[in-house]
Design an enzyme around this catalytic site. Structure first.
Site, PDB file in Angstrom:
ATOM      1  N   GLY A  55       9.717   5.582  -6.300  1.00 38.83           N
ATOM      2  CA  GLY A  55       9.871   6.755  -5.458  1.00 38.83           C
ATOM      3  C   GLY A  55      11.332   7.087  -5.248  1.00 38.83           C
ATOM      4  N   LYS A  93      -4.228   4.305  -2.000  1.00 38.87           N
ATOM      5  CA  LYS A  93      -2.802   3.993  -1.815  1.00 38.87           C
ATOM      6  C   LYS A  93      -2.515   3.671  -0.346  1.00 38.87           C
ATOM      7  CE  LYS A  93       1.816   5.912  -2.715  1.00 38.87           C
ATOM      8  NZ  LYS A  93       2.391   5.761  -1.355  1.00 38.87           N
ATOM      9  N   THR A 123       6.114  12.104  -3.887  1.00 37.11           N
ATOM     10  CA  THR A 123       7.135  12.280  -2.849  1.00 37.11           C
ATOM     11  C   THR A 123       7.016  13.674  -2.268  1.00 37.11           C
ATOM     12  OG1 THR A 123       8.788  13.038  -4.472  1.00 37.11           O
ATOM     13  CG2 THR A 123       8.715  10.680  -3.991  1.00 37.11           C
ATOM     14  N   TYR A 139      -3.688  13.541   0.983  1.00 38.31           N
ATOM     15  CA  TYR A 139      -3.817  13.231   2.397  1.00 38.31           C
ATOM     16  C   TYR A 139      -5.103  13.868   2.907  1.00 38.31           C
ATOM     17  CZ  TYR A 139       1.086  11.712   2.756  1.00 38.31           C
ATOM     18  OH  TYR A 139       2.281  11.048   2.619  1.00 38.31           O
ATOM     19  N   SER A 180       1.121  -0.942  -0.882  1.00 37.79           N
ATOM     20  CA  SER A 180       2.238  -0.084  -0.497  1.00 37.79           C
ATOM     21  C   SER A 180       2.329  -0.029   1.017  1.00 37.79           C
ATOM     22  CB  SER A 180       2.025   1.330  -1.055  1.00 37.79           C
ATOM     23  OG  SER A 180       2.966   2.238  -0.515  1.00 37.79           O
TER      24      SER A 180
END
Length: 418
Positions: A354, A276, A108, A160, A298
């Site tokens: 999450g 993911k 997160t 990322y 996801s």
């Protein structure tokens, strides 16, 4: 006629049992929270609206997250009978290592925004519970500090791919040097989703003091005291901070991300690799053929493309097609231990939480995260006992039916019917 008598004082004394009052207010409110939704209510009371809505909200009309939660609720369990379920083993293995429970803490961003302990609370609680903790690229605690908090536990890092590739490569190297055992290569964020609650609040990182935020702070002074008396809220792994969430993501993320980037990262990373943000069967097959260790079904908690596929509904066909070739994890919409049991029965090897974790964090810091884990643990155990299964391995499709409200239509077919 009912025979009546004068009350016997001795018998009355046997009924009188007074519970010792709990003077610790945090402990009392957390003990009174029996579900994740109870923790959410506490979190909403204790957290400024912009920070709470950043956590609680999703993209556009928030249809995806509503559908995901409804999909878990629309489950019918099929229990067995007359089986010994006195001892339940909830442990499992995932990505080459153990987990005492079949879920871990998902990555997160901006976590110290919700409550100042942030990722330290999450990693510490995960380590104590014997479950994995995943740190986000947009986390507010460094890779090295998470490792120091959870030195013997399982730490994962979510990556990322940035416009400046050297930033991402540097993070991969740092996570490897710190001993993180798994890398989550995230593929569903070429640009930022339209998170309208954030836009309406004028939400930015770091938060800005305006008339609206000051008024909102009046009934929540503890949050602002924590915020103003602890280190500045900033990205621990990135040097750039400032602006709305959408601006930050759009400036950092790269819509040109491709399978070549996946190959590059795979060559750099020495540990296990999970991808993911997988949202269809075709991509699942391709990733399995490429030899990734895990795929995470996801839709980013409904925070990117609204009306994206519900991961839980996608799970059975992906499990049938590639479940023998790659480990499958699921997130998005999990609010109850029964949701986790249902996902495992339908083919998931593991699940990630999450918002459920963040509600606990906002409700009570580290103690709140511990409470989240305990609530889910008890719900998993009770559900398994009522199904009369004694281990994760015993769960299978025979235990669950997905009750669907909508039938899918393949619009590419001429004979498509509802």
């Amino acid at each position: 006629m009912v025979q009546r008598q004068f009350p016997n004082p001795k018998e009355i004394r046997e009924y009188l049992h007074f519970k010792k009052p709990e003077l610790n207010l945090k402990k009392r409110r957390l003990e009174n929270a029996l579900t994740i939704y109870d923790l959410r209510k506490i979190a909403k009371r204790r957290t400024p609206a912009s920070a709470f809505d950043y956590t609680d909200g999703a993209a556009e009309g928030e249809i995806s997250i509503a559908r995901a939660r409804k999909a878990f609720e629309d489950v019918e369990f099929h229990p067995s009978i007359l089986k010994d379920a006195s001892e339940i083993d909830m442990s499992t293995s995932i990505l080459g290592g153990p987990s005492s429970l079949p879920f871990g803490i998902a990555p997160t961003g901006f976590t110290r925004l919700m409550q100042t302990e942030g990722e330290v609370a999450g990693a510490g609680a995960a380590g104590a519970a014997g479950i994995p903790f995943c740190l986000s690229t947009l986390g507010t605690t460094s890779i090295e500090d998470v490792k120091a908090t959870n030195p013997t536990g399982r730490n994962w890092f979510q990556l990322y791919v940035m416009r400046k590739r050297e930033i991402s490569y540097g993070l991969v190297e740092r996570a490897a040097q710190a001993g993180f055992d798994t890398l989550f290569f995230t593929v569903d964020t070429p640009v930022a989703g339209n998170r309208m609650r954030d836009v309406r609040h004028g939400f930015s990182i770091p938060p800005q003091l305006t008339v609206k935020t000051v008024v909102d702070a009046i009934p929540r002074p503890w949050w602002w005291i924590d915020f103003l008396t602890t280190p500045p809220l900033e990205f621990a792994s990135l040097s750039s901070t400032g602006g709305t969430v959408g601006e930050l993501l759009n400036n950092a993320m790269d819509p040109t991300i491709s399978f070549d980037d996946l190959k590059t990262i795979r060559e750099m990373w020495p540990g296990k690799l999970a991808v993911k943000g997988v949202q269809n069967l075709e991509d699942s097959k391709k990733l399995a053929d490429l030899g990734v260790d895990s795929i995470v079904l996801s839709n980013h908690g409904g925070r990117q493309l609204d009306r994206a596929p519900v991961p839980f509904l996608l799970l059975p066909e992906v499990a049938r097609e590639v479940g023998k070739d790659v480990e499958i994890m699921v997130d998005t919409g999990i609010m109850n231990g029964a949701d986790i049991v249902a996902a495992l029965a339908l083919g998931a090897d593991f699940t990630l939480i999450g918002r459920a974790y963040l509600y606990g964090l906002m409700a009570g810091g580290r103690a709140g995260v511990d409470r989240t884990i305990e609530i889910l643990r008890s719900q998993i155990e009770r559900t398994m006992k009522l199904l009369q299964v004694t281990s994760i391995e015993e769960l299978g499709p025979q235990h669950v039916t997905q009750l669907t409200r909508f039938n899918r239509v393949d619009s590419s077919r001429d004979d498509a019917t509802v």
